[in-house]
Enzyme design. Structure first.
Site, PDB file in Angstrom:
ATOM      1  CG  ASP A   1       6.090   9.858  -5.727  1.00 44.50           C
ATOM      2  OD1 ASP A   1       7.153  10.134  -4.990  1.00 44.50           O
ATOM      3  OD2 ASP A   1       5.221   9.280  -5.235  1.00 44.50           O
TER       4      ASP A   1
ATOM      5  N   GLY B   1      -3.160   4.531  -2.576  1.00 42.94           N
ATOM      6  CA  GLY B   1      -4.016   3.472  -2.253  1.00 42.94           C
ATOM      7  C   GLY B   1      -3.390   2.179  -1.999  1.00 42.94           C
ATOM      8  CB  THR B   2      -4.792  -0.943  -0.913  1.00 42.49           C
ATOM      9  OG1 THR B   2      -4.949  -0.126   0.037  1.00 42.49           O
ATOM     10  CG2 THR B   2      -4.098  -2.455  -0.512  1.00 42.49           C
TER      11      THR B   2
ATOM     12  CB  SER C   1      -0.877  -0.167   1.305  1.00 39.47           C
ATOM     13  OG  SER C   1      -0.085   0.317   2.575  1.00 39.47           O
ATOM     14  N   GLY C   2       0.407   2.333  -0.489  1.00 41.85           N
ATOM     15  CA  GLY C   2       1.037   3.595  -0.710  1.00 41.85           C
ATOM     16  C   GLY C   2       0.195   4.755  -0.275  1.00 41.85           C
TER      17      GLY C   2
HETATM   18  N1  LIG Z   1       2.735  -3.605 -10.936  1.00 41.56           N
HETATM   19  C1  LIG Z   1       2.989  -3.892  -9.657  1.00 41.56           C
HETATM   20  N2  LIG Z   1       3.639  -5.244  -9.513  1.00 41.56           N
HETATM   21  C2  LIG Z   1       4.018  -5.825  -8.232  1.00 41.56           C
HETATM   22  N3  LIG Z   1       4.084  -5.060  -7.064  1.00 41.56           N
HETATM   23  C3  LIG Z   1       3.492  -3.928  -6.944  1.00 41.56           C
HETATM   24  C4  LIG Z   1       3.249  -3.347  -8.197  1.00 41.56           C
HETATM   25  N4  LIG Z   1       2.791  -1.915  -7.977  1.00 41.56           N
HETATM   26  C5  LIG Z   1       3.022  -1.707  -6.795  1.00 41.56           C
HETATM   27  N5  LIG Z   1       3.698  -2.995  -6.099  1.00 41.56           N
HETATM   28  C6  LIG Z   1       3.887  -3.021  -4.654  1.00 41.56           C
HETATM   29  O1  LIG Z   1       3.003  -2.456  -3.963  1.00 41.56           O
HETATM   30  C7  LIG Z   1       3.834  -1.711  -3.173  1.00 41.56           C
HETATM   31  C8  LIG Z   1       3.009  -0.060  -2.752  1.00 41.56           C
HETATM   32  O2  LIG Z   1       3.040   0.393  -4.172  1.00 41.56           O
HETATM   33  P1  LIG Z   1       2.405   1.721  -4.193  1.00 41.56           P
HETATM   34  O3  LIG Z   1       2.788   2.467  -5.487  1.00 41.56           O
HETATM   35  O4  LIG Z   1       0.747   1.906  -3.884  1.00 41.56           O
HETATM   36  O5  LIG Z   1       3.096   2.564  -2.828  1.00 41.56           O
HETATM   37  P2  LIG Z   1       4.527   3.249  -2.910  1.00 41.56           P
HETATM   38  O6  LIG Z   1       4.889   3.264  -4.207  1.00 41.56           O
HETATM   39  O7  LIG Z   1       5.214   2.498  -1.855  1.00 41.56           O
HETATM   40  O8  LIG Z   1       3.942   4.663  -2.395  1.00 41.56           O
HETATM   41  P3  LIG Z   1       3.299   5.865  -3.168  1.00 41.56           P
HETATM   42  O9  LIG Z   1       1.944   5.485  -3.389  1.00 41.56           O
HETATM   43  O10 LIG Z   1       3.511   7.129  -2.176  1.00 41.56           O
HETATM   44  O11 LIG Z   1       4.005   6.059  -4.612  1.00 41.56           O
HETATM   45  C9  LIG Z   1       5.194  -1.449  -3.738  1.00 41.56           C
HETATM   46  O12 LIG Z   1       5.963  -0.808  -2.776  1.00 41.56           O
HETATM   47  C10 LIG Z   1       5.166  -2.734  -4.470  1.00 41.56           C
HETATM   48  O13 LIG Z   1       5.859  -3.352  -3.699  1.00 41.56           O
END
Ligand SMILES: Nc1ncnc2c1ncn2[C@@H]1O[C@H](COP(=O)(O)OP(=O)(O)OP(=O)(O)O)[C@@H](O)[C@H]1O
Length: 352
Positions: free
Chosen positions: A196, A84-85, A80-81
């Site tokens: 970002d 969202g999730t 999650s980030g």
């Molecule tokens: N396409 C994908 N394939 C596999 N894992 C993914 C994918 N996208 C995201 N993730 C996993 O989900 C986690 C959360 O991703 P997300 O992009 O929501 O948040 P973030 O990059 O940690 O923060 P932010 O939303 O601030 O950019 C990532 O750290 C990654 O481990």
């Protein structure tokens, strides 16, 4: 030529012109449809689902399956980030997607256009957007699943993180990410600022090749602030110093954030590492001081073992160039790619 035959001639010419122009419009519309090949479902479970074109009938079949199985109940959370999730959606034994549930629901035309533009971007170092689902309560973005997750997970020092990346894997990731960002900056029309760049937005495919993700998301979530934003978009620790004064997202701001990622690859430490706050310093300040004293080996990730120090120093130097306080002194991402390729042109040639 008699009056009637002249009239006949004009009518024929106008008719031919009309048919040709209509045909051109039809061809263009068909090409556009073929390019996108969207399976466009209005009214799917109270929202709208769009799946962008994939190549080949096999992909089309998996698109249909994806449409059938898209339900949050079928998915397991993978992360999650800020927006969202992220869920894993497995549609059969060989195919799975990553589905990001955005915290807000929107379905306006601007949002859809932005997503269509994002889906048009295809590069081996960029995560492909496969489709989306827009509903009043929430939106889902459907991405390619990256089996090895994000770079930050490989660099962290948690006990459960047993795999560590060797120098050559890190170098490959550095150059792959640089190529992805450079593509956004220099080859996409219009040119795209990521806004970002950070290690959790650098995902790793089955071959541990870097894929840049989440580009366009900051713009998507703040549609009125394409280049200037009043609130801080991006992630603390990765933001260029000028951003705090201007609130302006720039290409050179992305270069700075990429420089921070290079430091993470070199040191194995996060910019958010608590010890920096305890010691009243920052990752960038800490490394800059060490590089000035020419003691790079002291801050090098101890999990790397023996490394070719010439290459390590080269990457440290590139990182320092990206982290220049004056954005004008920073290289462009195209220049970063060239600099990185200088060291290992033979080994990296296959990755271009
Ligand atoms: N396409 C994908 N394939 C596999 N894992 C993914 C994918 N996208 C995201 N993730 C996993 O989900 C986690 C959360 O991703 P997300 O992009 O929501 O948040 P973030 O990059 O940690 O923060 P932010 O939303 O601030 O950019 C990532 O750290 C990654 O481990």
């Amino acid at each position: 030529m008699s009056k009637s035959s002249l009239l006949g001639f004009y009518i024929t010419v106008s008719f031919i012109g009309f048919v040709i122009s209509k045909s051109i419009i039809l061809i263009l519309l068909y090409k556009r449809w073929k390019r996108k090949h969207m399976i466009n479902e209005e009214g799917y479970a109270g929202g709208k689902m769009v799946i962008f074109r994939s190549s080949g009938p096999q992909c089309l079949e998996s698109d249909m399956k994806l449409k059938k199985t898209l339900s949050l109940n079928n998915m397991e959370v993978i992360g999650s980030g800020g927006y969202g999730t992220v869920y894993k959606l497995k549609i059969d034994d060989s195919k799975a997607f990553a589905v990001k549930k955005l915290n807000r629901g929107t379905a306006d035309k601007g949002f859809e256009r932005e997503l269509e533009a994002m889906a048009d971007i295809k590069h081996r170092n960029i995560v492909t957007l496969h489709g989306y689902y827009a509903a009043p309560q929430y939106n889902l973005l459907i991405y390619e699943l990256m089996p090895n997750g994000s770079l930050d997970n490989f660099l962290c020092r948690r006990a459960e993180q047993k795999k560590t990346l060797n120098w050559s894997a890190r170098y490959r990731i550095a150059i792959g990410a640089a190529r992805g960002i450079s593509y956004l900056h220099h080859d996409c029309i219009p040119h795209i600022i990521h806004r970002d760049i950070k290690s959790s937005n650098i995902l790793l495919d089955e071959n541990m090749e870097a894929r840049v993700s989440d580009f366009g998301l900051a713009t998507l979530m703040e549609p009125d602030k394409t280049h200037v934003s009043t609130i801080v978009a991006g992630t603390f620790g990765y933001l260029a110093p000028e951003y705090f004064d201007t609130g302006r997202a720039t290409f050179k701001g992305d270069v700075y954030s990429y420089g921070v990622v290079l430091l993470e690859l070199l040191t194995g430490r996060k910019p958010s590492d608590e010890t920096f706050a305890e010691e009243g310093t920052k990752l960038v300040t800490w490394v800059k001081a060490v590089v000035q004293e020419k003691k790079e080996e002291l801050v090098l990730d101890d999990r790397l073992g023996t490394c070719p120090m010439q290459e390590v120093n080269h990457v440290f130097n590139i990182a320092m160039m990206c982290l220049e306080s004056d954005p004008l002194k920073r290289p462009t991402m195209e220049e970063v790619v060239n600099l990185l390729e200088q060291t290992k042109p033979d080994k990296l040639a296959t990755a271009s």
